[in-house]
Design an enzyme around this catalytic site. Sequence first.
Site, mmCIF file in Angstrom:
data_model
loop_
_atom_site.group_PDB
_atom_site.id
_atom_site.type_symbol
_atom_site.label_atom_id
_atom_site.label_comp_id
_atom_site.label_asym_id
_atom_site.label_seq_id
_atom_site.Cartn_x
_atom_site.Cartn_y
_atom_site.Cartn_z
ATOM 1 N N ASN A 122 -7.586 1.141 9.944
ATOM 2 C CA ASN A 122 -6.290 1.463 10.537
ATOM 3 C C ASN A 122 -6.425 1.354 12.051
ATOM 4 O O ASN A 122 -7.175 2.122 12.666
ATOM 5 C CB ASN A 122 -5.844 2.879 10.176
ATOM 6 C CG ASN A 122 -5.568 3.057 8.698
ATOM 7 O OD1 ASN A 122 -5.651 2.114 7.918
ATOM 8 N ND2 ASN A 122 -5.244 4.277 8.309
ATOM 9 N N GLU A 135 -3.578 -0.403 8.138
ATOM 10 C CA GLU A 135 -2.438 0.105 8.925
ATOM 11 C C GLU A 135 -2.427 -0.555 10.293
ATOM 12 O O GLU A 135 -3.482 -0.811 10.889
ATOM 13 C CB GLU A 135 -2.497 1.626 9.123
ATOM 14 C CG GLU A 135 -2.091 2.439 7.917
ATOM 15 C CD GLU A 135 -2.016 3.928 8.227
ATOM 16 O OE1 GLU A 135 -1.690 4.281 9.390
ATOM 17 O OE2 GLU A 135 -2.287 4.723 7.333
ATOM 18 N N TYR A 140 -4.253 0.960 15.820
ATOM 19 C CA TYR A 140 -2.974 1.009 16.513
ATOM 20 C C TYR A 140 -3.061 0.695 18.001
ATOM 21 O O TYR A 140 -2.138 0.116 18.567
ATOM 22 C CB TYR A 140 -2.328 2.392 16.337
ATOM 23 C CG TYR A 140 -1.748 2.610 14.960
ATOM 24 C CD1 TYR A 140 -0.523 2.058 14.616
ATOM 25 C CD2 TYR A 140 -2.430 3.343 14.006
ATOM 26 C CE1 TYR A 140 0.014 2.244 13.348
ATOM 27 C CE2 TYR A 140 -1.907 3.534 12.731
ATOM 28 C CZ TYR A 140 -0.692 2.984 12.413
ATOM 29 O OH TYR A 140 -0.161 3.159 11.152
ATOM 30 N N HIS A 182 -3.323 11.007 1.230
ATOM 31 C CA HIS A 182 -2.805 10.663 2.556
ATOM 32 C C HIS A 182 -2.231 11.929 3.191
ATOM 33 O O HIS A 182 -1.008 12.092 3.335
ATOM 34 C CB HIS A 182 -1.743 9.569 2.445
ATOM 35 C CG HIS A 182 -1.468 8.872 3.746
ATOM 36 N ND1 HIS A 182 -1.523 7.509 3.887
ATOM 37 C CD2 HIS A 182 -1.131 9.353 4.974
ATOM 38 C CE1 HIS A 182 -1.220 7.171 5.122
ATOM 39 N NE2 HIS A 182 -0.980 8.289 5.807
ATOM 40 N N ARG A 187 0.845 -1.187 0.000
ATOM 41 C CA ARG A 187 0.000 0.000 0.000
ATOM 42 C C ARG A 187 0.884 1.242 0.000
ATOM 43 O O ARG A 187 1.792 1.373 0.829
ATOM 44 C CB ARG A 187 -0.908 0.022 1.232
ATOM 45 C CG ARG A 187 -1.815 1.247 1.258
ATOM 46 C CD ARG A 187 -2.566 1.385 2.576
ATOM 47 N NE ARG A 187 -3.308 2.640 2.575
ATOM 48 C CZ ARG A 187 -3.616 3.335 3.662
ATOM 49 N NH1 ARG A 187 -3.270 2.914 4.861
ATOM 50 N NH2 ARG A 187 -4.288 4.464 3.559
ATOM 51 N N GLU A 229 -7.776 8.178 6.697
ATOM 52 C CA GLU A 229 -8.064 8.725 8.013
ATOM 53 C C GLU A 229 -8.643 10.137 7.990
ATOM 54 O O GLU A 229 -8.024 11.097 8.464
ATOM 55 C CB GLU A 229 -6.799 8.693 8.876
ATOM 56 C CG GLU A 229 -6.282 7.288 9.133
ATOM 57 C CD GLU A 229 -5.118 7.216 10.085
ATOM 58 O OE1 GLU A 229 -4.798 6.121 10.542
ATOM 59 O OE2 GLU A 229 -4.516 8.288 10.379
#
Length: 434
Positions: free
Chosen positions: A313, A381, A315, A126, A81, A171
Amino acid sequence: MALIQDANMFPRDFAWGAGTAAYQVEGGWQADGKGPSIWDTFCHEKGRVFGDQSGDVACNSYELWERDLECIQQLGLTHYRFSLSWSRLLPDGTTRHVNQKGVQYYNKVINDLVGCNVSPMVTLYHFDLPQALQDQGGWKSPCIASLFESYAKFCFQTFGDRVKLWITINEPYVCAKLGHEDGIHAPGLKEPGVTAYLVGHNMLRAHAMAWHGYNSYFRTAQRGLVSLAINSDWIEPLNTHCEEDIAATERYLAFTLGWFAWPLFVTGDYPEIMRSAIDAESKKLGYNGSSRLPSFSKDEPTILGTADFFALNYYTSRKIKQGEGCGNILCMKSDRDAGEVLDASWPICGVSWLAVVPDGLRKLLKYIKDTFKNPAVYITENGFSQVGPLQIEDDQRSKFYKDTIMEIAKGKSCCPGRQGRHPWVFCMDAAGQL
């Protein structure tokens, strides 16, 4: 590496990837006709970024792409990606001026990947809006949606014969809140209470217009898939027996994941809990204008159904309690009224906010399955942040990926039968930094 060692736990068509973003890796910020982006401008202003660092050179992928490709092949990845720099392709943000050097660069990247049997997943946006468009209002301007649609059509036409996986915007929550409410990301605006909602709204409009453009003009011939990458933590009430904490958790999730996933996958509109919270805070503070959360026009393309898969995404995770507002100032923090708490048992990596919670990803995947009609999921992500000198014996990162992959292996049963049609892809952050 744990990523490869544990691969046999997954179906043969499970996709393994790494991800990058143009501003974070390319460098060459003025090379070969590229125009400036808002991150070029932001980083060149003194005091905006730690140590006045910038992406002027970054990893220099613009010149060292072949070495990146070698790493991709060494890892045995099936997907890569990366994002296109809008201002490298269209320096003023419009198709009036196409930078052929930029087209040649991305053609090479895509052709090299395809030649190595690696599927490119291409992100159109992005974080790096052309500065020329920011000067015209940027994402605050309603005109940005049609400009993005034109840019997207150019990319579909130019690269879509080889690219079968597209992300329109990465995002939007981060772009809207950190860039336009908190002011700590480009373009660095601090306009609390109104602008972030407007920016998020225009991003959804832009995404939907691009999706409909692909669906109408390119899908039949190119047979690709288009979505939008949504970031979300996994969250739970701090006190599972406290009604206030439970309600705050529902609001927090509505203001993050729900803000963008609900319009795409459920109703075509924002979560009602989000709108009612915003409107209640407006009334409380005497705001007499129309709702600060915009409404979608019936004269524009519908939002609902404009995601061919769920791009996630993830985290970290949080515990949530009823929060504290901003006093008498309209702001998203007061609208959401939810405070974040780190569990003391969670390890911290790299930066203070990034707790390591691999099982949060499995729980979030289960929530997405149950809430958003069991979509195909691409984990676009995920990563482990470190600071300081490079660590060759990288035990912490290795453990992180092993634990995370094990949780995904547990969670893949949440989506029986999905892998054969659209496999989940585990996409690690290639740089390991956020």
